[in-house]
Write an enzyme that holds these catalytic residues in place. Structure first.
Site: not given
Ligand code: CA
Length: 678
Positions: A215, A313, A324, A328
């Site tokens: 990129e 991508e 997790d 996000n």
């Molecule tokens: Ca996450």
């Protein structure tokens, strides 16, 4: 919300399957389990390797529209850079029958032809602690390349030419090269590329393509002028041609939506006579414009310069849930463009449509899905996971990265911001969407069923009766929308109560076609500003440009607006060229106390000084700092309780000053509110 560097800007080859760039180094048959969907073929040295499936995979529940005229040798790749760090962290991957299986076997068996891997020069601090993001040095890449080759998949090598993440927001020079002049750095880059490719060849990786940076929007390896950029890329290209003569040489950029950007990059590379084959783009539909725009900008490069083009991508969320404990990038309030539902089917549709788009561009050669295997490390708390991320590098950055990148990774290190965009679920089971890489060749005629319903909005004046819609648009698995009857879970009495709540927004839930629906009811308050959401252009607002910014105007783009379709937009390429005020004067207020709020989002700000302010009779009486972090991350400043006497003049505004970095500071301002303190 935690910042996610991976998205700060706003992130392939014939199937000559067995021909690695240094010849065939297929693994022994014993290492390459046979699967029902794979063929076996004798390689040059008499050893068998498994190939991609040549027949349609059966039993998949998703609706997949066939991509017509898809070339046999079209690259269908998955970036699997995190796999080893994930496995070291205890993550297990399974096949479609629930049996543990080498994840590379599962990928190959699902139609994936290429594995992409990022490579950092030295992602470790002086004590050998990994920076994270997979701790991907060339040794990690060699291991991934070796394993991919066992299942007949080629390797796309993504050199960042940095010690850690490089993207449009930053292209930091590796520490070991920091004091070199351009000529020394070019030599070092040449030698590093050559040595690294040699290691990949020795490991048995089948190098199919090599990227000259990641990129690289106007910068690479700490250099930002194009003569230097091209000199460095040329050194890398020379090493690839020598070490891997069969491999394609790729350049990789982001932000196809920026008007004229790709035409400009391609022209500069042409004028600089860079020796390369593939002009690759990132394409994240949340931020990167439409697929028809992507077609247009890549076609221009392909047609003008005869280059191959591809998407290097892409990815899409299959859920909004985080697994997790590290927030996000795409979450409930992301405010990004949503062209597909956030379901496994929606993810499959996104992949299919990007493949379909690139396959029909002149010289379009492939699509790579980004980080399909990066999932939660599986602990039951942030603390548990953080210890694992730090030890094995399976989060996006560890605290050790502060050594190299104190301003970003050093501040915001943590886990994975894209676990809801992987092609495996949180337990490591492949999602049906993974098989889209096989099914695009054939189509899959599953039943078309409801997927998801986007929230609807109703705005009323205070006291006005609230009418909820009788139907809502239900997103179907073929990506069509059907208006279907909805049942709202609210009483008339509750609605009557809401209509009295000036300035409030209420959430009403409901159900349609078995899917949950949601309606936001906004009851207009007593906003004393005119044109508070810029829907009437710049009416009522005064802009003062203090440093000659390239772009300062009201923009009509719903996906970039907090509400409505318009907002105030700023962008400027040169350093320190963003400094302006945006303000509105209000006369004739009654004596009393007032609250002011205004929102901003943006990025690439570098060093910034941004704040909301209120002036009374020309004197600044209050300010509130604001920050631009990433696309969709709106920051709202509140100044409460400003005292105003009868007849005083009030000015409310925003001051923005950015040093800028990468492609230049940019941002959006929306929804200013001035109202009496309740
Ligand atoms: Ca996450």
């Amino acid at each position: 919300m935690r910042k996610h560097l991976l998205w700060a800007a706003a992130l392939l080859l014939p199937l000559g399957l067995l021909i690695g760039c240094a010849g065939v180094r297929a693994a022994a048959a014993a290492e390459a389990p046979e699967t029902e969907t794979a063929e076996e073929e004798e390689s040059g040295d008499g050893q068998a390797v498994s190939l991609i499936p040549t027949e349609k995979l059966e039993g998949n529940p998703l609706w997949v529209k066939k991509v017509e005229d898809l070339p046999e040798d079209f690259i269908l790749g998955v970036d699997a850079s995190s796999v080893i760090a994930e496995e070291d962290s205890g993550v297990k991957y399974y096949d479609f029958d629930g049996q543990e299986q080498d994840v590379f076997a599962t990928l190959a068996g699902s139609g994936v032809t290429h594995i992409r891997v990022r490579v950092w020069n030295h992602p470790y601090d002086a004590d050998g602690n990994g920076y994270g993001g997979g701790n991907n040095d060339i040794e990690k890449a060699a291991e991934i390349g070796r394993r991919a080759a066992r299942y007949g998949m080629k390797l796309i090598v993504d050199f960042h030419y940095s010690d850690f993440w490089a993207d449009p927001g930053k292209q930091m020079v590796p520490l070991a090269w920091a004091d070199m002049d351009l000529e020394e750095k070019s030599e070092a880059l040449y030698a590093y590329t050559a040595e690294s490719l040699e290691k990949l060849n020795e490991a048995g990786a089948a190098v199919g393509m090599v990227q000259l940076g990641n990129e690289t929007n106007g910068a690479i390896c700490g250099e930002t002028d194009w003569d230097s950029i091209i000199a460095l890329m040329a050194a890398g290209s020379r090493a690839v041609r020598e070490q891997c003569p069969q491999a394609l040489v790729a350049v990789h950029f982001a932000n196809p939506e920026r008007d004229g950007a790709y035409a400009d990059y391609a022209r500069r590379l042409d004028e600089g006579e860079l020796d390369y084959d593939v002009f690759a783009s990132s394409y994240y539909p949340y931020w990167h414009g439409t697929l028809s725009n992507l077609t247009s900008v890549l076609s221009q490069v392909a047609n003008t310069y005869g280059k191959k083009v591809m998407v290097m991508e892409t990815s899409y969320a299959y859920t909004l849930e985080d697994t997790d404990f590290a927030g996000n990038t795409i979450a409930e309030d992301s405010g990004v463009a949503k062209d597909f539902p956030y379901t496994v089917q929606g993810q499959a549709n996104e992949i299919r449509d990007v493949i379909d788009t690139v396959a029909h561009i002149e010289n379009g050669i492939g699509v790579v899905y980004w980080e399909g295997t990066w999932i939660t490390v599986g602990g039951d708390s942030w603390e548990t996971n953080a210890a694992i991320w730090e030890e094995h590098g399976s989060g996006w950055a560890s605290r050790f990265a502060a050594d190299y990148d104190p301003d970003d990774a050093g501040q915001y290190y943590g886990g994975c911001a894209v676990d809801n965009q992987a092609l495996f679920d949180a337990q490591g089971h492949p999602l049906p969407s993974l098989q889209v890489f096989n099914l695009v060749r054939y189509g899959n005629d599953a039943d078309i069923v409801p997927q998801q319903i986007d929230p609807v909005r109703v705005t009323v004046s205070g006291g006005e009766a609230i009418q909820l819609p009788e139907t809502v648009d239900v997103w179907m698995s073929d990506n069509s929308k059907q208006a279907l009857p909805v049942q709202w879970d609210v009483t008339q009495e509750e609605l009557d109560g809401m209509s009295q709540g000036a300035g409030e927004t209420y959430t009403v839930l409901g159900e349609a076609a078995g899917e949950s629906a949601c309606c936001y009811v906004s009851v207009a308050g007593s906003n004393l500003l005119v044109n508070d959401s810029f829907e009437d252009g710049d009416t009522g607002w005064t802009v003062t440009d203090l440093a000659g910014a390239d772009e300062l105007y009201v923009e009509d783009k719903a996906t970039d607006s907090l509400t409505g379709t318009k907002h105030f937009h700023f962008w400027s390429a040169a350093a320190n060229s963003v400094e302006f005020t945006l303000e509105q004067t209000v006369e004739g207020l009654a004596a009393g106390k007032y609250d002011y709020a205004v929102s901003i989002m943006g990025g690439d700000g570098g060093q910034t000084d941004i704040y909301a302010y209120v002036k009374v009779d020309g004197e600044t009486v209050a300010t509130a700092p604001m920050a631009i972090t990433a696309y969709g991350q709106w920051d709202t400043a509140h100044i409460d309780g400003v005292e105003v006497a009868e007849g005083q003049s009030v000015v409310v505004g925003v001051y923005v000053k950015c040093a800028g970095e990468g492609g230049g500071a940019w941002g959006k301002i929306d929804d200013a509110v001035l109202r009496p303190t309740a």
